[in-house]
Design an enzyme around this catalytic site. Structure first.
Site, PDB file in Angstrom:
ATOM      1  N   GLY A 170      10.135  -4.925  -3.944  1.00  0.00           N
ATOM      2  CA  GLY A 170       9.052  -4.028  -3.526  1.00  0.00           C
ATOM      3  C   GLY A 170       8.307  -4.546  -2.316  1.00  0.00           C
ATOM      4  O   GLY A 170       7.080  -4.566  -2.290  1.00  0.00           O
ATOM      5  N   ALA A 171       9.055  -4.948  -1.299  1.00  0.00           N
ATOM      6  CA  ALA A 171       8.417  -5.569  -0.120  1.00  0.00           C
ATOM      7  C   ALA A 171       8.279  -4.590   1.045  1.00  0.00           C
ATOM      8  O   ALA A 171       7.901  -4.986   2.146  1.00  0.00           O
ATOM      9  CB  ALA A 171       9.207  -6.801   0.320  1.00  0.00           C
ATOM     10  N   ARG A 198       6.137  -2.130   1.230  1.00  0.00           N
ATOM     11  CA  ARG A 198       4.747  -1.717   1.442  1.00  0.00           C
ATOM     12  C   ARG A 198       3.809  -2.664   0.694  1.00  0.00           C
ATOM     13  O   ARG A 198       4.245  -3.500  -0.094  1.00  0.00           O
ATOM     14  CB  ARG A 198       4.541  -0.300   0.889  1.00  0.00           C
ATOM     15  CG  ARG A 198       5.312   0.755   1.628  1.00  0.00           C
ATOM     16  CD  ARG A 198       5.045   2.142   1.071  1.00  0.00           C
ATOM     17  NE  ARG A 198       5.756   2.405  -0.176  1.00  0.00           N
ATOM     18  CZ  ARG A 198       5.163   2.808  -1.310  1.00  0.00           C
ATOM     19  NH1 ARG A 198       3.869   2.978  -1.355  1.00  0.00           N
ATOM     20  NH2 ARG A 198       5.886   3.026  -2.388  1.00  0.00           N
ATOM     21  N   ASP A 200      16.820  -0.360  -7.342  1.00  0.00           N
ATOM     22  CA  ASP A 200      15.808  -0.047  -8.351  1.00  0.00           C
ATOM     23  C   ASP A 200      15.811  -1.187  -9.367  1.00  0.00           C
ATOM     24  O   ASP A 200      16.796  -1.354 -10.108  1.00  0.00           O
ATOM     25  CB  ASP A 200      16.170   1.294  -9.012  1.00  0.00           C
ATOM     26  CG  ASP A 200      15.229   1.669 -10.153  1.00  0.00           C
ATOM     27  OD1 ASP A 200      14.378   0.847 -10.543  1.00  0.00           O
ATOM     28  OD2 ASP A 200      15.363   2.798 -10.664  1.00  0.00           O
ATOM     29  N   VAL A 201      14.723  -1.954  -9.414  1.00  0.00           N
ATOM     30  CA  VAL A 201      14.716  -3.130 -10.292  1.00  0.00           C
ATOM     31  C   VAL A 201      14.769  -2.744 -11.774  1.00  0.00           C
ATOM     32  O   VAL A 201      15.027  -3.598 -12.632  1.00  0.00           O
ATOM     33  CB  VAL A 201      13.493  -4.057 -10.035  1.00  0.00           C
ATOM     34  CG1 VAL A 201      13.511  -4.611  -8.622  1.00  0.00           C
ATOM     35  CG2 VAL A 201      12.180  -3.355 -10.346  1.00  0.00           C
ATOM     36  N   ASN A 228       7.683  -8.617  -7.470  1.00  0.00           N
ATOM     37  CA  ASN A 228       6.460  -7.905  -7.067  1.00  0.00           C
ATOM     38  C   ASN A 228       6.523  -6.413  -7.358  1.00  0.00           C
ATOM     39  O   ASN A 228       5.493  -5.806  -7.642  1.00  0.00           O
ATOM     40  CB  ASN A 228       6.226  -8.143  -5.562  1.00  0.00           C
ATOM     41  CG  ASN A 228       5.221  -7.163  -4.996  1.00  0.00           C
ATOM     42  OD1 ASN A 228       4.016  -7.308  -5.197  1.00  0.00           O
ATOM     43  ND2 ASN A 228       5.701  -6.128  -4.318  1.00  0.00           N
ATOM     44  N   TYR A 243       0.666   0.184 -18.453  1.00  0.00           N
ATOM     45  CA  TYR A 243       0.571  -0.783 -17.341  1.00  0.00           C
ATOM     46  C   TYR A 243      -0.019  -2.105 -17.845  1.00  0.00           C
ATOM     47  O   TYR A 243       0.496  -3.186 -17.533  1.00  0.00           O
ATOM     48  CB  TYR A 243      -0.301  -0.179 -16.233  1.00  0.00           C
ATOM     49  CG  TYR A 243      -0.404  -0.997 -14.969  1.00  0.00           C
ATOM     50  CD1 TYR A 243       0.564  -0.908 -13.976  1.00  0.00           C
ATOM     51  CD2 TYR A 243      -1.482  -1.850 -14.744  1.00  0.00           C
ATOM     52  CE1 TYR A 243       0.465  -1.646 -12.799  1.00  0.00           C
ATOM     53  CE2 TYR A 243      -1.588  -2.591 -13.576  1.00  0.00           C
ATOM     54  CZ  TYR A 243      -0.613  -2.484 -12.603  1.00  0.00           C
ATOM     55  OH  TYR A 243      -0.717  -3.216 -11.443  1.00  0.00           O
ATOM     56  N   ALA A 247       2.509  -3.958 -19.991  1.00  0.00           N
ATOM     57  CA  ALA A 247       3.580  -4.535 -19.162  1.00  0.00           C
ATOM     58  C   ALA A 247       3.102  -5.800 -18.455  1.00  0.00           C
ATOM     59  O   ALA A 247       3.817  -6.812 -18.408  1.00  0.00           O
ATOM     60  CB  ALA A 247       4.067  -3.505 -18.142  1.00  0.00           C
ATOM     61  N   LYS A 248       1.881  -5.766 -17.913  1.00  0.00           N
ATOM     62  CA  LYS A 248       1.384  -6.933 -17.173  1.00  0.00           C
ATOM     63  C   LYS A 248       1.081  -8.094 -18.124  1.00  0.00           C
ATOM     64  O   LYS A 248       1.311  -9.260 -17.783  1.00  0.00           O
ATOM     65  CB  LYS A 248       0.144  -6.556 -16.348  1.00  0.00           C
ATOM     66  CG  LYS A 248       0.446  -5.612 -15.188  1.00  0.00           C
ATOM     67  CD  LYS A 248       1.460  -6.195 -14.196  1.00  0.00           C
ATOM     68  CE  LYS A 248       1.652  -5.335 -12.954  1.00  0.00           C
ATOM     69  NZ  LYS A 248       2.660  -5.848 -12.038  1.00  0.00           N
TER      70      LYS A 248
HETATM   71  P1  NAP Z   1       2.541  -0.097  -3.746  1.00  0.00           P
HETATM   72  O1  NAP Z   1       1.686  -0.116  -2.535  1.00  0.00           O
HETATM   73  O2  NAP Z   1       2.640   1.167  -4.532  1.00  0.00           O
HETATM   74  O3  NAP Z   1       4.020  -0.594  -3.348  1.00  0.00           O
HETATM   75  C1  NAP Z   1       4.993  -0.644  -4.348  1.00  0.00           C
HETATM   76  C2  NAP Z   1       6.227  -1.324  -3.829  1.00  0.00           C
HETATM   77  O4  NAP Z   1       7.167  -1.446  -4.917  1.00  0.00           O
HETATM   78  C3  NAP Z   1       6.948  -0.536  -2.736  1.00  0.00           C
HETATM   79  O5  NAP Z   1       7.552  -1.460  -1.868  1.00  0.00           O
HETATM   80  C4  NAP Z   1       8.001   0.240  -3.524  1.00  0.00           C
HETATM   81  O6  NAP Z   1       9.154   0.591  -2.735  1.00  0.00           O
HETATM   82  C5  NAP Z   1       8.376  -0.790  -4.569  1.00  0.00           C
HETATM   83  N1  NAP Z   1       8.967  -0.222  -5.784  1.00  0.00           N
HETATM   84  C6  NAP Z   1       8.444   0.710  -6.613  1.00  0.00           C
HETATM   85  N2  NAP Z   1       9.287   0.960  -7.624  1.00  0.00           N
HETATM   86  C7  NAP Z   1      10.371   0.171  -7.425  1.00  0.00           C
HETATM   87  C8  NAP Z   1      11.595  -0.020  -8.102  1.00  0.00           C
HETATM   88  N3  NAP Z   1      11.895   0.659  -9.215  1.00  0.00           N
HETATM   89  N4  NAP Z   1      12.479  -0.920  -7.611  1.00  0.00           N
HETATM   90  C9  NAP Z   1      12.210  -1.611  -6.482  1.00  0.00           C
HETATM   91  N5  NAP Z   1      11.077  -1.475  -5.786  1.00  0.00           N
HETATM   92  C10 NAP Z   1      10.175  -0.592  -6.260  1.00  0.00           C
HETATM   93  O7  NAP Z   1       2.046  -1.185  -4.796  1.00  0.00           O
HETATM   94  P2  NAP Z   1       1.187  -2.538  -4.573  1.00  0.00           P
HETATM   95  O8  NAP Z   1      -0.240  -2.203  -4.751  1.00  0.00           O
HETATM   96  O9  NAP Z   1       1.638  -3.230  -3.349  1.00  0.00           O
HETATM   97  O10 NAP Z   1       1.628  -3.357  -5.874  1.00  0.00           O
HETATM   98  C11 NAP Z   1       2.622  -4.369  -5.833  1.00  0.00           C
HETATM   99  C12 NAP Z   1       2.576  -5.139  -7.132  1.00  0.00           C
HETATM  100  O11 NAP Z   1       1.276  -5.694  -7.301  1.00  0.00           O
HETATM  101  C13 NAP Z   1       2.827  -4.284  -8.377  1.00  0.00           C
HETATM  102  O12 NAP Z   1       3.545  -5.032  -9.324  1.00  0.00           O
HETATM  103  C14 NAP Z   1       1.433  -3.998  -8.888  1.00  0.00           C
HETATM  104  O13 NAP Z   1       1.430  -3.736 -10.276  1.00  0.00           O
HETATM  105  C15 NAP Z   1       0.736  -5.308  -8.551  1.00  0.00           C
HETATM  106  N6  NAP Z   1      -0.716  -5.231  -8.452  1.00  0.00           N
HETATM  107  C16 NAP Z   1      -1.331  -4.381  -7.561  1.00  0.00           C
HETATM  108  C17 NAP Z   1      -2.719  -4.374  -7.490  1.00  0.00           C
HETATM  109  C18 NAP Z   1      -3.470  -3.512  -6.520  1.00  0.00           C
HETATM  110  O14 NAP Z   1      -4.719  -3.442  -6.626  1.00  0.00           O
HETATM  111  N7  NAP Z   1      -2.830  -2.871  -5.570  1.00  0.00           N
HETATM  112  C19 NAP Z   1      -3.463  -5.207  -8.325  1.00  0.00           C
HETATM  113  C20 NAP Z   1      -2.812  -6.030  -9.218  1.00  0.00           C
HETATM  114  C21 NAP Z   1      -1.442  -6.043  -9.262  1.00  0.00           C
HETATM  115  P3  NAP Z   1       9.224   1.958  -1.842  1.00  0.00           P
HETATM  116  O15 NAP Z   1       8.340   1.707  -0.633  1.00  0.00           O
HETATM  117  O16 NAP Z   1      10.649   2.068  -1.479  1.00  0.00           O
HETATM  118  O17 NAP Z   1       8.701   3.050  -2.692  1.00  0.00           O
END
Ligand code: NAP
Length: 262
Positions: free
Chosen positions: A9-10, A12, A66-67, A93, A166, A169-170
């Site tokens: 998921g790198a 974005r 797709d992970v 990630n 969610y 899972a975490k």
């Molecule tokens: P995001 O902006 O929605 O980006 C999600 C990323 O994951 C994208 O690169 C997406 O790819 C990829 N992805 C989604 N489903 C996937 C799959 N099935 N297989 C492979 N890649 C997949 O999310 P984020 O905020 O950066 O979050 C990243 C991680 O941090 C997540 O695990 C989230 O739970 C965790 N997190 C986020 C926050 C927060 O406040 N944002 C806080 C705590 C933890 P595409 O671009 O191709 O769709």
């Protein structure tokens, strides 16, 4: 010493932030994404530029997978082997938020299964595939200290009743970290959990106003949104082997959210 990191998921958000910081360290990268190839390509471009600033020439490869799918996880690791030849760091990630953010009393099994596949089953079994290869590598080259880093969340310990799946899972990912830490320590492979708080990304964009207010009202001792680079810098420090006598450790990158106040 050339090092290779695979970041799921790198394309974005936080994953891109992690990729950029590892690029600064000179890591060659596999940038995984689910569907947004253009965003993944942009990550790669920025990583090459960032590495150059630090005097590094790096290779960045893109891999759609797709992970949540076993065949995709196998293909992703195989792609890493064929394109870059080794693996020093896996960053689990990729993640999705709760589909529909339904109240606990309305949550569906279908949405639970979809989220668990990506957020929990994916990291567990991708770690398994990667760890088998890392163990083989560690036997062949004892100078290397590969690592696995799981990106969990404050939702591992803070309840949101409209995102129960969610949170579960975490919380489970925390145990995945401990399990792999215990299993892999004898091979010199350290495993960590990085626990972000509220981080600006596409995931949190729909709830921006709500969190703006909560942060202004003192949700976190450090009164600002976290940035993907905040998480990336923590991952880079761990990847640098800055904490060699630690494993199974949780690193909170949450502006102090976990500190209870009275
Ligand atoms: P995001 O902006 O929605 O980006 C999600 C990323 O994951 C994208 O690169 C997406 O790819 C990829 N992805 C989604 N489903 C996937 C799959 N099935 N297989 C492979 N890649 C997949 O999310 P984020 O905020 O950066 O979050 C990243 C991680 O941090 C997540 O695990 C989230 O739970 C965790 N997190 C986020 C926050 C927060 O406040 N944002 C806080 C705590 C933890 P595409 O671009 O191709 O769709």
């Amino acid at each position: 010493m050339d090092q290779v990191a695979l970041i799921t998921g790198a394309s974005r958000g936080i994953g891109r932030g992690i990729a950029l910081e590892l690029a600064s360290e000179g890591f060659d990268l596999v940038v995984n994404y689910a569907g947004n190839e253009a965003a993944a390509a942009e990550t790669a471009k920025h990583c090459v530029e960032r590495a150059a600033v630090g005097g590094h020439t790096i290779r960045v490869e893109l891999c759609q997978a797709d992970v949540g799918q076993a065949a995709d996880r196998e293909r992703l690791v195989e792609f890493t082997r064929e394109s870059l030849g080794r693996l020093d760091l896996l960053v689990n990630n990729a993640g999705i938020t709760s589909i529909g953010r339904a109240d606990l009393l309305d949550a569906t099994e279908e949405n639970w299964d979809a989220l668990m596949a990506v957020n929990l089953k994916g990291p567990f079994f991708l770690s398994q595939v990667a760890a088998r290869w890392m163990v083989d590598q560690a036997k062949a080259d004892t100078g290397r200290r590969p690592k696995i880093i799981n990106i969990s969340s404050v939702s591992a310990h803070a309840v949101s009743t409209n995102r129960g799946d969610y949170c579960v899972a975490k919380a489970g990912l925390g145990m995945v970290t401990k399990l792999f830490a215990a299993r892999l320590a004898d091979h010199g492979i350290n495993v960590y959990e990085v626990c972000p708080g509220v981080i600006a990304s596409d995931m949190t964009a729909p709830v921006k106003e709500k969190y703006d207010q909560l942060i202004a009202d003192g949700l976190t001792p450090i009164r600002r949104w976290g940035e993907p680079s905040d998480v990336g810098r923590a991952v880079a420090a761990l990847a640098r082997d800055a904490f060699p006598f630690t494993t199974g450790e949780v690193f909170n990158v949450d502006g102090g959210f976990h500190v209870r106040t009275l």
